[in-house]
Design an enzyme around this catalytic site. Structure first.
Site: not given
Ligand code: 4NP
Length: 147
Positions: A9, A12, A14-16, A120
């Site tokens: 993401c 690095n 939150c999402r990934s 996000d």
């Protein structure tokens, strides 16, 4: 066969890392990592509210640390999975000549959701919504890898 999968993401945090944490909890016997296209949060653990939302589902992200995506990742992994179109563009910009590692959008693996990216939660604040989408896509990705 053991798959090596990298989730990417922007930050690095939150999402990934959430995708990595969900994936390693749900899909056994794979090597995983995550990275950010930016270097803004290198060395940091996942964002507190993201960790809390994941922990509420039994997913522990506390051991993960942010790093920046780099060209060598194309040689280290069999599949690179981004969260939005900007991630994919920034990943592809570093592809080494002659490398053919597939780069896919996580939401490709959850067509039933109708989502074309993972919004996000650092900005939307919808950590649970992001996790719902990630859970659906990880289930699809797991089925894809077993096929
Ligand atoms: P991520 O979210 O890409 O899902 O880790 C973000 C986290 C931090 C920032 C941007 C996106 N930031 O601008 O610091």
């Amino acid at each position: 066969m053991t798959h090596r999968i990298l989730f990417v993401c922007l930050g690095n945090i939150c999402r990934s890392p959430a995708a990595e944490g969900v994936f390693r909890a749900r899909v056994p016997d794979c090597q995983t990592d995550s990275a950010g296209t930016s270097g803004w949060h290198i060395g940091e653990p996942p964002y507190g509210p993201m960790q809390a939302a994941a922990r509420a589902r039994g997913i522990d992200l506390s051991d993960l640390r942010a790093r920046q995506f780099e060209a060598e990742d194309f040689n280290r992994f069999d599949l690179i999975v981004g969260m939005d179109a900007e991630n994919i563009k920034n990943i592809e910009a570093l592809r080494p000549a002659g490398n053919d590692t597939p780069v896919r959008m996580l939401t490709d693996f959850a067509p039933q959701t109708g989502a074309d990216h993972v919004p996000d939660p650092y900005y939307t604040r919808d950590f649970d919504g992001a996790l719902d989408l990630i859970e659906a896509a990880v289930a699809g990705l797991g089925a894809y890898l077993r096929a």
